[in-house]
Design a protein around this motif. Sequence first.
Motif, PDB file in Angstrom:
ATOM      1  N   GLY B  93       0.802  -1.233   0.000  1.00 20.41           N
ATOM      2  CA  GLY B  93       0.000   0.000   0.000  1.00 20.41           C
ATOM      3  C   GLY B  93       0.824   1.266   0.000  1.00 20.41           C
ATOM      4  O   GLY B  93       0.299   2.347  -0.247  1.00 20.41           O
ATOM      5  N   GLN B  94       2.118   1.165   0.241  1.00 24.55           N
ATOM      6  CA  GLN B  94       2.966   2.349   0.251  1.00 24.55           C
ATOM      7  C   GLN B  94       3.135   2.876  -1.180  1.00 24.55           C
ATOM      8  O   GLN B  94       3.176   2.090  -2.131  1.00 24.55           O
ATOM      9  N   VAL B  95       3.185   4.209  -1.327  1.00 27.81           N
ATOM     10  CA  VAL B  95       3.273   4.780  -2.663  1.00 27.81           C
ATOM     11  C   VAL B  95       4.592   5.540  -2.815  1.00 27.81           C
ATOM     12  O   VAL B  95       5.019   6.257  -1.905  1.00 27.81           O
ATOM     13  N   ILE B  96       5.254   5.339  -3.947  1.00 22.38           N
ATOM     14  CA  ILE B  96       6.482   6.075  -4.245  1.00 22.38           C
ATOM     15  C   ILE B  96       6.281   6.809  -5.561  1.00 22.38           C
ATOM     16  O   ILE B  96       5.693   6.260  -6.499  1.00 22.38           O
ATOM     17  N   ALA B  97       6.762   8.064  -5.645  1.00 21.88           N
ATOM     18  CA  ALA B  97       6.675   8.810  -6.908  1.00 21.88           C
ATOM     19  C   ALA B  97       8.082   9.236  -7.304  1.00 21.88           C
ATOM     20  O   ALA B  97       8.732  10.004  -6.594  1.00 21.88           O
ATOM     21  N   PHE B  98       8.544   8.698  -8.464  1.00 30.04           N
ATOM     22  CA  PHE B  98       9.892   9.038  -8.940  1.00 30.04           C
ATOM     23  C   PHE B  98       9.845  10.206  -9.911  1.00 30.04           C
ATOM     24  O   PHE B  98       8.947  10.299 -10.741  1.00 30.04           O
ATOM     25  N   ALA B  99      10.873  11.081  -9.809  1.00 30.44           N
ATOM     26  CA  ALA B  99      11.047  12.126 -10.825  1.00 30.44           C
ATOM     27  C   ALA B  99      11.422  11.436 -12.129  1.00 30.44           C
ATOM     28  O   ALA B  99      12.090  10.406 -12.107  1.00 30.44           O
ATOM     29  N   PRO B 100      11.008  11.991 -13.275  1.00 30.89           N
ATOM     30  CA  PRO B 100      11.088  11.241 -14.532  1.00 30.89           C
ATOM     31  C   PRO B 100      12.453  11.209 -15.209  1.00 30.89           C
ATOM     32  O   PRO B 100      12.548  10.730 -16.324  1.00 30.89           O
ATOM     33  N   SER B 101      13.517  11.712 -14.577  1.00 28.50           N
ATOM     34  CA  SER B 101      14.788  11.701 -15.308  1.00 28.50           C
ATOM     35  C   SER B 101      15.847  10.844 -14.619  1.00 28.50           C
ATOM     36  O   SER B 101      15.923  10.780 -13.392  1.00 28.50           O
ATOM     37  N   CYS B 102      16.657  10.211 -15.444  1.00 27.21           N
ATOM     38  CA  CYS B 102      17.716   9.314 -14.992  1.00 27.21           C
ATOM     39  C   CYS B 102      18.753  10.108 -14.200  1.00 27.21           C
ATOM     40  O   CYS B 102      19.064  11.251 -14.536  1.00 27.21           O
ATOM     41  N   THR B 103      19.314   9.504 -13.162  1.00 33.09           N
ATOM     42  CA  THR B 103      20.275  10.217 -12.315  1.00 33.09           C
ATOM     43  C   THR B 103      21.663  10.257 -12.928  1.00 33.09           C
ATOM     44  O   THR B 103      22.570  10.864 -12.369  1.00 33.09           O
ATOM     45  N   HIS B 104      21.833   9.628 -14.102  1.00 32.77           N
ATOM     46  CA  HIS B 104      23.135   9.681 -14.761  1.00 32.77           C
ATOM     47  C   HIS B 104      23.285  11.018 -15.485  1.00 32.77           C
ATOM     48  O   HIS B 104      23.983  11.906 -15.010  1.00 32.77           O
ATOM     49  N   LEU B 105      22.563  11.189 -16.600  1.00 35.51           N
ATOM     50  CA  LEU B 105      22.692  12.438 -17.341  1.00 35.51           C
ATOM     51  C   LEU B 105      21.347  13.067 -17.687  1.00 35.51           C
ATOM     52  O   LEU B 105      21.248  13.879 -18.603  1.00 35.51           O
ATOM     53  N   ASP B 143      15.519   9.921  -8.138  1.00 32.38           N
ATOM     54  CA  ASP B 143      15.037  10.977  -7.240  1.00 32.38           C
ATOM     55  C   ASP B 143      13.531  10.817  -7.032  1.00 32.38           C
ATOM     56  O   ASP B 143      12.813  10.402  -7.938  1.00 32.38           O
ATOM     57  N   ARG B 144      13.085  11.184  -5.835  1.00 32.47           N
ATOM     58  CA  ARG B 144      11.661  11.021  -5.533  1.00 32.47           C
ATOM     59  C   ARG B 144      10.987  12.364  -5.294  1.00 32.47           C
ATOM     60  O   ARG B 144      11.621  13.304  -4.809  1.00 32.47           O
ATOM     61  N   GLY B 152      -7.693  10.197  -0.051  1.00 37.09           N
ATOM     62  CA  GLY B 152      -7.600   9.252  -1.160  1.00 37.09           C
ATOM     63  C   GLY B 152      -6.933   9.825  -2.394  1.00 37.09           C
ATOM     64  O   GLY B 152      -6.879   9.178  -3.432  1.00 37.09           O
ATOM     65  N   LYS B 153      -6.438  11.053  -2.287  1.00 33.87           N
ATOM     66  CA  LYS B 153      -5.773  11.666  -3.449  1.00 33.87           C
ATOM     67  C   LYS B 153      -4.282  11.771  -3.206  1.00 33.87           C
ATOM     68  O   LYS B 153      -3.854  12.058  -2.082  1.00 33.87           O
ATOM     69  N   ILE B 154      -3.518  11.580  -4.279  1.00 33.80           N
ATOM     70  CA  ILE B 154      -2.068  11.667  -4.143  1.00 33.80           C
ATOM     71  C   ILE B 154      -1.616  13.073  -4.497  1.00 33.80           C
ATOM     72  O   ILE B 154      -1.948  13.593  -5.569  1.00 33.80           O
ATOM     73  N   LEU B 155      -0.881  13.700  -3.595  1.00 40.19           N
ATOM     74  CA  LEU B 155      -0.359  15.041  -3.843  1.00 40.19           C
ATOM     75  C   LEU B 155       1.160  14.996  -3.880  1.00 40.19           C
ATOM     76  O   LEU B 155       1.780  14.365  -3.026  1.00 40.19           O
ATOM     77  N   LEU B 156       1.737  15.644  -4.879  1.00 37.48           N
ATOM     78  CA  LEU B 156       3.191  15.667  -4.994  1.00 37.48           C
ATOM     79  C   LEU B 156       3.740  17.061  -4.699  1.00 37.48           C
ATOM     80  O   LEU B 156       3.134  18.067  -5.051  1.00 37.48           O
ATOM     81  N   GLY B 157       4.913  17.078  -4.041  1.00 39.00           N
ATOM     82  CA  GLY B 157       5.581  18.346  -3.737  1.00 39.00           C
ATOM     83  C   GLY B 157       6.873  18.454  -4.535  1.00 39.00           C
ATOM     84  O   GLY B 157       6.904  18.120  -5.719  1.00 39.00           O
ATOM     85  N   ALA B 158       7.933  18.895  -3.872  1.00 42.91           N
ATOM     86  CA  ALA B 158       9.206  19.114  -4.564  1.00 42.91           C
ATOM     87  C   ALA B 158       9.929  17.791  -4.791  1.00 42.91           C
ATOM     88  O   ALA B 158       9.656  16.798  -4.124  1.00 42.91           O
ATOM     89  N   VAL B 159      10.870  17.793  -5.734  1.00 40.92           N
ATOM     90  CA  VAL B 159      11.713  16.620  -5.960  1.00 40.92           C
ATOM     91  C   VAL B 159      12.858  16.651  -4.945  1.00 40.92           C
ATOM     92  O   VAL B 159      13.491  17.679  -4.747  1.00 40.92           O
ATOM     93  N   VAL B 160      13.077  15.522  -4.292  1.00 44.97           N
ATOM     94  CA  VAL B 160      14.187  15.432  -3.339  1.00 44.97           C
ATOM     95  C   VAL B 160      15.259  14.551  -3.949  1.00 44.97           C
ATOM     96  O   VAL B 160      14.983  13.433  -4.389  1.00 44.97           O
ATOM     97  N   LYS B 161      16.476  15.058  -4.014  1.00 45.92           N
ATOM     98  CA  LYS B 161      17.575  14.288  -4.618  1.00 45.92           C
ATOM     99  C   LYS B 161      17.945  13.106  -3.753  1.00 45.92           C
ATOM    100  O   LYS B 161      18.018  13.228  -2.531  1.00 45.92           O
TER     101      LYS B 161
END
Lengths: 546, 165
Positions: B93-105, B143-144, B152-161
């Motif tokens: 049930g835990q939810v993770i939201a990843f930022a859409p860019s690869c951490t390489h380049l 990054d997440r 019941g709604k998912i809210l996203l904030g800033a991206v944390v490195k």
Amino acid sequence: MRRQVMDWLEERTGLETAVNHFLYEDIPASAGWHQVMGSVALFCFMIQILTGLLLAFNYAPTPGEAHSSVRYIMTEVTGGKLIRGLHHWGASMMIVVVVSHMVQVFLWGAHKKPREATWLVGIVLLLLTLGFGLTGYLLPWDNRAYWGTVVTTQIAAKSPGLGAQIERLLGSENGVGVVTFARFYTMHVMLLPLLTTLIVGVHIYLVRRHGIAPAPNDTAPKKKFFPGQVFKDTVAIFIAFCVLFALSVFLQAPLGRLADPTDTTYVPRPEWYFLFLFQTLKFFEGPLEVVGAHILPGLAIGALAMAPFIDRGQLRKVTQRTTAWGIALLAGAAWAGLTIAAMRSTPPETDMHAGLVDAPEWQSLSPEELAGLGHFRKQNCHACHVLGEKGKAIGPDLTASATKRDAAWHIAHFKSPAEVVPGSSMPPLTLPERQLNALAAFMLQLKPGSGASLDSAPDAVVNGAMVYQQQQCGICHQANGFGMKVGPALNGLASRRKRDWVVKHFYEPQMMVPGSTMPPYRLPKQQLQDLTTYLMELPARAPSRD
Amino acid sequence: MLAEDSETSRRRFHLGVIYTLMGTIGAALGIPAAGYLLVPGSSNRKEEWVEVTNLEKLKAGEPEEIVFRRNRKDGWKILSEKTSAWVTKKPDGQVIAFAPSCTHLGCAFHYDEKHKNFLCPCHTSTFDLEGKPLEGPAPRALDRYQMKIEGGKILLGAVVKSQES
């Protein structure tokens, strides 16, 4: 080690010889403190280049974004206020220093044969300096920039003979806008710096070629430029820099409201060093205008250029050059008189820094929209919608979606949400039509990111706006540009009247303003207080809306 | 002899003053200039939370790319722009939201359904469903976004490195 590096460099570039040649130049024994201004002028120019470059790193040269980028520099960028201050006050300082330099040369007779060319090149540099001031004035794109440039381009367009061509070159045939902006910017950061650098080079070359002008009968053995004279130059530069730095730290460079071509209340005035021209212009009306705007300034420049060709006698000591002193004092007095006269006719500028303060967004709402916020609060819409920092996210985020619909859709949706949005669990609103209209008008102002700023409107103000709508004050009055003009416009009321006066006026309008046609409003005490609060909180001028 | 001494000390005094004053001016201009260029400025803008989807719409164990609009401050502008998140609901049930860019380049990675991992097409870095780098040059985990669930709604904030691994 250091010696080896220097020798290596010397052998390949001749750098050391060049520097020594420059520093150990012979100068007359009579050279001294009176000859420091040229170096100070060069120093000021270098400061302008450095700070200008830094500003350009964060500046957007288009009318659409210039103002917000300058504001960003002043309010958010580290040290931005100081850098812009140095550039702003540095411009004024350049004028002071360049003019002092010319006055000194003129008084000492240093422009006389064989230094006429150096003097003429110096006049070109003076004109370039003024050109910097004129073109840079536009770049913050606030009201004073815009209106100042409107006047400047109009004067240029009236030049005898070449007016139309100049107007084309400035791109101002159809008024001051993007084209003029691009050209002023290009002149300010490309053409003028390039020309100035080249001509400063020529100027310094000529100074070196003829040597620093000696006093008459100075036969004492020559001395070296370094370090004695460089010491004096450095001290003078340091004093100038301290003054400039203090100005920049203690007097914030102005940034007024965003340029508004429809603002009829703004009184345009040029920068202080052009005020004497502005005042001169007032003496010449109608067909004579060209005399004040072009012929007199042209003659003045001409006379300046002719000075070394007229003043051809034997060089005398500075204390004996009484005619030169007389001319300089007369010119100074005329300049001061005109400038003071212009300043006395200038109303004090009250919103010099208005571009730096964030007026809360609710202040620009119309009375109806603000009343709509009141209904939003009274109907407890926060229970399901987030607005700013309050509310629960059960229903959708209104700042993301509300402006995508029109008022008619909102009103239909308020009346029966489930019919308009199938599956919606929002309860219908049972409000009179007029209040639904207000609520819908408010919905249309909910732009992304505006929630917190809008919702920060104090309750008393919002309630006051609801009373204002309920009593239909807009039938006779204008607030924030909305409503009729039968009675006086209400923006700026706070600066015209005291709160008590306004309250009394509601009870007995004719007692406060004999002959007034306004009916008395004997509202419940709380409503009257809120309404007064709302009126007193209206911005001084109706905000412009896009 | 005496005259020469006073000439030397005069020269030394001149040089001392020249270097001190020039140095002071250099520092008074250089330090603010360095700060202006290098020290991040102040911004009183608060990070916003954006509602992106309903918790119940997510299938457990299957990452989903969700496109949403958010406001981003870029210098003197606030832009409303499209961005995306890879949102995974774990079986617990835990939810993770990843930022859409690869951490390489910084290339955009996608979900490789066959291998059940995230694959970056640029230099073939792969990440598991927890975001940990498996293969390839990526130096650290994905990054997440800051995330919270309300009603019941998912809210996203800033991206944390993520931390360097």
